[in-house]
Design an enzyme around this catalytic site. Structure first.
Site, PDB file in Angstrom:
ATOM      1  N   ASP A  10       0.873  -1.180   0.000  1.00  0.00           N
ATOM      2  CA  ASP A  10       0.000   0.000   0.000  1.00  0.00           C
ATOM      3  C   ASP A  10       0.907   1.226   0.000  1.00  0.00           C
ATOM      4  OD1 ASP A  10      -2.431   1.545   0.325  1.00  0.00           O
ATOM      5  OD2 ASP A  10      -1.859   1.852   2.411  1.00  0.00           O
ATOM      6  N   SER A  11       0.301   2.390  -0.201  1.00  0.00           N
ATOM      7  CA  SER A  11       1.074   3.634  -0.120  1.00  0.00           C
ATOM      8  C   SER A  11       1.547   3.899   1.308  1.00  0.00           C
ATOM      9  CB  SER A  11       0.209   4.808  -0.571  1.00  0.00           C
ATOM     10  OG  SER A  11      -0.866   4.973   0.336  1.00  0.00           O
ATOM     11  N   TYR A  42      -0.577   8.455  -2.291  1.00  0.00           N
ATOM     12  CA  TYR A  42      -0.516   8.250  -3.738  1.00  0.00           C
ATOM     13  C   TYR A  42      -1.710   8.887  -4.446  1.00  0.00           C
ATOM     14  CZ  TYR A  42       2.960   4.364  -3.588  1.00  0.00           C
ATOM     15  OH  TYR A  42       4.076   3.579  -3.440  1.00  0.00           O
ATOM     16  N   GLY A  43      -2.807   9.009  -3.716  1.00  0.00           N
ATOM     17  CA  GLY A  43      -4.115   9.244  -4.336  1.00  0.00           C
ATOM     18  C   GLY A  43      -4.279  10.522  -5.120  1.00  0.00           C
ATOM     19  N   CYS A  73      -4.345  -1.603  -1.940  1.00  0.00           N
ATOM     20  CA  CYS A  73      -4.497  -0.168  -2.185  1.00  0.00           C
ATOM     21  C   CYS A  73      -5.415  -0.001  -3.396  1.00  0.00           C
ATOM     22  CB  CYS A  73      -3.124   0.435  -2.479  1.00  0.00           C
ATOM     23  SG  CYS A  73      -3.182   2.170  -2.955  1.00  0.00           S
ATOM     24  N   ASN A  74      -6.483   0.738  -3.207  1.00  0.00           N
ATOM     25  CA  ASN A  74      -7.430   0.949  -4.320  1.00  0.00           C
ATOM     26  C   ASN A  74      -6.805   1.780  -5.431  1.00  0.00           C
ATOM     27  OD1 ASN A  74     -10.528   0.205  -3.433  1.00  0.00           O
ATOM     28  ND2 ASN A  74      -9.206   0.572  -1.699  1.00  0.00           N
ATOM     29  N   THR A  75      -6.031   2.784  -5.045  1.00  0.00           N
ATOM     30  CA  THR A  75      -5.442   3.690  -6.037  1.00  0.00           C
ATOM     31  C   THR A  75      -4.507   2.917  -6.968  1.00  0.00           C
ATOM     32  OG1 THR A  75      -5.545   5.400  -4.328  1.00  0.00           O
ATOM     33  CG2 THR A  75      -4.245   5.890  -6.295  1.00  0.00           C
ATOM     34  N   GLU A 152      -2.860   8.747   8.162  1.00  0.00           N
ATOM     35  CA  GLU A 152      -1.413   8.461   8.278  1.00  0.00           C
ATOM     36  C   GLU A 152      -0.825   9.149   9.508  1.00  0.00           C
ATOM     37  OE1 GLU A 152       0.974   6.594   6.594  1.00  0.00           O
ATOM     38  OE2 GLU A 152      -0.560   5.665   5.349  1.00  0.00           O
ATOM     39  N   CYS A 185     -10.950   2.849  -0.307  1.00  0.00           N
ATOM     40  CA  CYS A 185      -9.561   3.163   0.057  1.00  0.00           C
ATOM     41  C   CYS A 185      -9.272   2.321   1.291  1.00  0.00           C
ATOM     42  CB  CYS A 185      -9.419   4.651   0.384  1.00  0.00           C
ATOM     43  SG  CYS A 185      -7.789   5.069   1.053  1.00  0.00           S
ATOM     44  N   THR A 186      -8.140   1.646   1.283  1.00  0.00           N
ATOM     45  CA  THR A 186      -7.870   0.719   2.393  1.00  0.00           C
ATOM     46  C   THR A 186      -7.512   1.432   3.694  1.00  0.00           C
ATOM     47  OG1 THR A 186      -5.610   0.487   1.557  1.00  0.00           O
ATOM     48  CG2 THR A 186      -7.207  -1.219   0.923  1.00  0.00           C
ATOM     49  N   HIS A 187      -7.303   2.737   3.627  1.00  0.00           N
ATOM     50  CA  HIS A 187      -7.131   3.490   4.875  1.00  0.00           C
ATOM     51  C   HIS A 187      -8.469   3.677   5.607  1.00  0.00           C
ATOM     52  CE1 HIS A 187      -3.231   4.626   3.173  1.00  0.00           C
ATOM     53  NE2 HIS A 187      -2.910   5.236   4.298  1.00  0.00           N
TER      54      HIS A 187
HETATM   55  N1  DGL Z   1      -4.806   3.013   0.792  1.00  0.00           N
HETATM   56  C1  DGL Z   1      -4.752   3.699  -0.487  1.00  0.00           C
HETATM   57  C2  DGL Z   1      -5.989   3.368  -1.310  1.00  0.00           C
HETATM   58  O1  DGL Z   1      -6.629   2.370  -1.030  1.00  0.00           O
HETATM   59  C3  DGL Z   1      -4.515   5.165  -0.226  1.00  0.00           C
HETATM   60  C4  DGL Z   1      -3.944   5.883  -1.364  1.00  0.00           C
HETATM   61  C5  DGL Z   1      -3.201   7.136  -1.023  1.00  0.00           C
HETATM   62  O2  DGL Z   1      -2.056   7.013  -0.611  1.00  0.00           O
HETATM   63  O3  DGL Z   1      -3.737   8.240  -1.241  1.00  0.00           O
HETATM   64  O4  DGL Z   1      -6.315   4.043  -2.271  1.00  0.00           O
END
Ligand code: DGL
Length: 266
Positions: A10-11, A42-43, A73-75, A152, A185-187
């Site tokens: 993930d990011s 990353y998003g 990570c979805n992105t 984060e 988003c996994t966050h």
């Molecule tokens: N956990 C990432 C996702 O699922 C977050 C992406 C990010 O870093 O903005 O998209």
């Protein structure tokens, strides 16, 4: 039987939310996690940048001999899943979007809200996937770019997080009368508590959890489940941020685990 670890990335720390779900379903499985905390989020970055980062991390995980990769990570799933699969045809690579979209699409015809990062929402990938499984499904999408930086930083049990949720979401939830919401988003499972409190009547779909059902089915079908072993779980981060270390220690208390710094060359 295959005792090699499963690679997750993930990011940052969002993808960690998949690991307890994996451990609950398949306690013998070992994890090699990479969080790109030095370059998160990353998003809001351009697709080329996200693809470059995703390639570097995938190459690193491959060099560590993982038996499969979960893009937690979805992105990255939205921007790079197809590319990574093309580049590693012999390695099973799972993304988080399809399993979540399918579950929401098949469950009912009520409108589905989708929240995610700017790039995930701009790609419209959830709406497309949902319509693949249910062509008449109604979807509404919303980017919430401040959620990841706050998470984060560990600012979740705080009114700043609640205010940010309301700032982005109140009008959206009201306007479309959203009763089902994809956490794209996994966050975001880390703020599920806040969302449940603010929108108590809304059902949440968790992309960090949905993917694990596919992983389990694949490992069983291909006879690749791990047996008992003394390998520790390993958690790498490109910057050992205080919050990454704290969360990893809290989430995996009692597990034999290593937390290490791993810088990737650009
Ligand atoms: N956990 C990432 C996702 O699922 C977050 C992406 C990010 O870093 O903005 O998209």
């Amino acid at each position: 039987m295959d005792n090699r670890p499963i690679g997750f990335f993930d990011s940052g720390l969002g993808g960690l939310t998949s690991i307890p779900v994996l451990k609950e379903a398949l306690p013998n499985e070992k994890v090699l996690y990479f969080g790109d905390t030095a370059r998160t989020p990353y998003g809001s970055k351009q697709p080329d940048t996200i693809r470059r980062f995703a390639r570097q991390i995938t190459d690193y995980l491959v060099s560590k001999d993982v038996k499969m990769i979960v893009i937690a990570c979805n992105t990255v799933t939205a921007m790079a899943l197809e590319l990574l699969r093309e580049e590693h045809p012999d390695l099973p690579i799972f993304g988080v979007i399809e399993p979540t979209a399918r579950r929401a699409a098949e469950e009912s015809d009520e409108p589905i809200g989708i929240i995610g990062t700017k790039m995930t929402i701009a790609s419209d990938i959830y709406a497309k996937e949902i319509r693949r499984f249910n062509p008449s499904a109604e979807t509404h999408s919303l980017a919430c770019p401040l959620f990841v930086p706050l998470i984060e930083e560990g600012i979740t049990d705080h009114e700043i997080m609640d205010l940010t949720i309301r700032y982005y979401m109140d009008d959206f939830m009201k306007k479309y009368d959203i009763k089902r919401l994809i956490l794209g988003c996994t966050h975001y499972p880390l703020i599920a508590k806040n969302l449940n409190r603010i929108y108590p009547e809304v059902k949440l779909y968790n992309s960090s959890a949905e993917v694990i059902k596919e992983v389990e089915a694949y490992l069983r079908e291909h006879d690749m489940l791990a047996g008992p072993s003394s390998l520790p779980d390993r958690f790498y981060a490109s910057d050992l941020s205080e919050n990454f270390v704290r969360m990893t220690e809290q989430l995996f208390e009692g597990y034999d685990r290593k937390i290490c710094l791993k810088k990737l060359e650009d």
